[in-house]
Write a protein that holds these residues in place. Structure first.
Motif, short mmCIF file in Angstrom:
data_model
loop_
_atom_site.label_atom_id
_atom_site.label_comp_id
_atom_site.label_asym_id
_atom_site.label_seq_id
_atom_site.Cartn_x
_atom_site.Cartn_y
_atom_site.Cartn_z
N TRP A 46 72.02 44.52 17.98
CA TRP A 46 71.11 43.59 18.47
C TRP A 46 69.85 44.36 18.52
CZ3 TRP A 46 76.66 42.27 17.93
CH2 TRP A 46 76.23 41.39 18.32
N LEU A 47 68.44 44.81 18.11
CA LEU A 47 67.74 45.44 17.87
C LEU A 47 66.14 44.63 18.68
CD1 LEU A 47 65.79 47.85 16.62
CD2 LEU A 47 64.93 46.22 14.89
N GLU A 48 65.46 45.60 19.30
CA GLU A 48 64.54 45.08 20.37
C GLU A 48 63.32 46.17 19.77
OE1 GLU A 48 65.01 44.68 24.53
OE2 GLU A 48 66.64 43.25 23.78
N GLY A 49 62.30 45.68 19.39
CA GLY A 49 61.38 46.78 19.14
C GLY A 49 61.30 46.90 17.21
N ASN A 50 60.99 48.22 17.16
CA ASN A 50 60.90 48.47 15.44
C ASN A 50 61.47 49.42 15.09
OD1 ASN A 50 58.24 46.32 16.17
ND2 ASN A 50 57.20 48.08 16.55
N CYS A 78 67.67 48.76 2.33
CA CYS A 78 66.33 49.26 3.52
C CYS A 78 65.33 48.72 3.70
CB CYS A 78 66.06 50.89 2.36
SG CYS A 78 64.48 51.43 3.14
N PHE A 79 65.13 48.67 5.13
CA PHE A 79 64.04 47.22 5.59
C PHE A 79 63.97 48.02 6.57
CE2 PHE A 79 68.15 45.70 7.01
CZ PHE A 79 68.07 45.28 8.48
N LEU A 80 62.18 47.24 6.98
CA LEU A 80 61.52 47.82 8.25
C LEU A 80 61.54 46.71 9.41
CD1 LEU A 80 59.20 49.44 10.26
CD2 LEU A 80 57.71 48.71 8.73
N VAL A 81 62.25 46.93 10.36
CA VAL A 81 61.65 45.55 11.53
C VAL A 81 60.45 44.92 12.57
CG1 VAL A 81 62.63 43.87 13.24
CG2 VAL A 81 63.63 44.00 11.21
N LYS A 82 59.85 45.10 12.40
CA LYS A 82 58.07 45.01 14.02
C LYS A 82 58.52 44.36 14.63
CE LYS A 82 55.45 47.72 13.47
NZ LYS A 82 54.09 48.20 12.90
N GLN A 83 59.02 43.94 15.58
CA GLN A 83 58.91 43.15 16.52
C GLN A 83 57.63 43.43 17.80
OE1 GLN A 83 62.84 41.26 17.73
NE2 GLN A 83 63.01 43.68 17.40
N GLU A 84 56.11 42.44 17.35
CA GLU A 84 55.17 43.69 18.54
C GLU A 84 54.99 41.91 19.69
OE1 GLU A 84 53.89 45.76 18.02
OE2 GLU A 84 53.91 46.11 15.36
N ASP A 85 55.53 41.38 19.85
CA ASP A 85 55.15 40.47 20.73
C ASP A 85 56.63 38.90 20.68
OD1 ASP A 85 55.46 37.92 19.20
OD2 ASP A 85 52.73 38.70 18.61
N ALA A 86 56.80 38.83 21.86
CA ALA A 86 57.62 37.81 22.21
C ALA A 86 58.33 36.98 20.96
CB ALA A 86 57.28 37.19 23.50
N TYR A 87 57.49 36.56 20.85
CA TYR A 87 57.67 35.68 19.51
C TYR A 87 57.60 36.13 18.09
CZ TYR A 87 57.34 33.08 23.49
OH TYR A 87 57.21 32.85 24.93
N CYS A 88 56.73 36.71 17.79
CA CYS A 88 56.57 37.49 16.15
C CYS A 88 57.50 38.38 15.69
CB CYS A 88 55.09 37.42 16.12
SG CYS A 88 54.82 37.29 14.24
N SER A 89 57.68 38.27 14.33
CA SER A 89 58.69 39.38 14.08
C SER A 89 58.14 39.69 12.83
CB SER A 89 60.03 39.57 13.94
OG SER A 89 60.82 38.66 15.63
N GLU A 90 58.07 40.65 12.34
CA GLU A 90 57.88 41.13 10.68
C GLU A 90 58.89 41.80 9.80
OE1 GLU A 90 53.37 41.78 11.18
OE2 GLU A 90 54.60 43.46 10.34
N VAL A 91 59.31 41.43 8.41
CA VAL A 91 60.49 42.09 8.38
C VAL A 91 60.32 42.69 7.11
CG1 VAL A 91 63.11 41.98 7.15
CG2 VAL A 91 62.36 40.76 9.54
#
Length: 210
Positions: A46-50, A78-91
């Motif tokens: 379970w990930l929170e953040g980047n 190999c992948f990067l997860v970014k969660q810049e706000d409460a609703y938007c995630s980038e993979v």
């Protein structure tokens, strides 16, 4: 999952954390991961953040990363997860194969290398964009002929800062080089400055290339 059966890691600075299966997690400050002590029987995180994941393949065992009402099904990659706000995630997928799953809508999206998926949990919408000429290798982003516009966007996002250009023919300029995962912003800006023969000045909290 009961608290006593979990392990939680919180990153106070850029750090590399190695999971029990030898998967590497390159964590950004303020991000956290949580997993069961019996991780080798149940490879879920379970990930929170980047964070950037280099997942080890284990025959007959999948690896899942849970984010924001969705999860990523991984097949050695190999992948990067970014969660810049409460609703938007980038993979962003650099190599290998992953599948993005939204249980509430039963939507599954298979991702190919050098693609970025943006997920909005408010409306369960996803969007896929291609990224070009960027790879990841053992703690380093390698960039090859990346247009200046795209490079500035990447660096601005990585360091949560505003970088502007003045009088630069941005369409004609591209950058090749590498950026280490915990490299300082000053170092990165100096690389860009020297490589592209530009000047830089700081105004308030903004950097201006000219």
């Amino acid at each position: 999952m009961g608290g006593e059966k979990n392990i939680k890691i919180i990153a106070e600075k850029n750090q590399l954390y190695v999971l029990p299966d030898s998967t590497k997690v390159w964590m950004q400050p303020g991000s956290s991961i949580r997993y069961a002590k019996a991780f080798m029987q149940d490879r879920r995180v379970w990930l929170e953040g980047n964070s950037l994941f280099e997942v080890q393949k284990h025959k007959g065992s999948t690896f899942q990363v849970y984010i924001n009402d969705a999860f990523i099904e991984v097949k050695g990659t190999c992948f990067l997860v970014k969660q810049e706000d409460a609703y938007c995630s980038e993979v962003t997928l650099f190599e290998g194969e992953i599948e993005f799953n939204i249980p509430s809508t039963c939507q599954k999206t298979a991702m190919l290398p050098l693609q970025k998926l943006t997920y909005n949990s408010m409306d369960s919408q996803t969007q896929i964009d291609n990224i070009a000429n960027i790879s990841w290798e053992n703690g380093r982003y390698n960039l090859k002929d990346v247009p200046l516009d795209q490079l500035i966007q990447i660096v601005s996002r990585m360091y949560h800062t505003d970088i502007l250009m003045e009088g630069v023919h941005r369409d004609e300029v591209s950058f090749s080089g590498s950026i280490h995962y915990n490299e300082s912003l000053d170092n990165v800006l100096n690389k860009i400055r020297f490589s592209l023969n530009l000047n830089i000045r700081k105004v308030d909290d903004r950097f201006i290339l000219y």
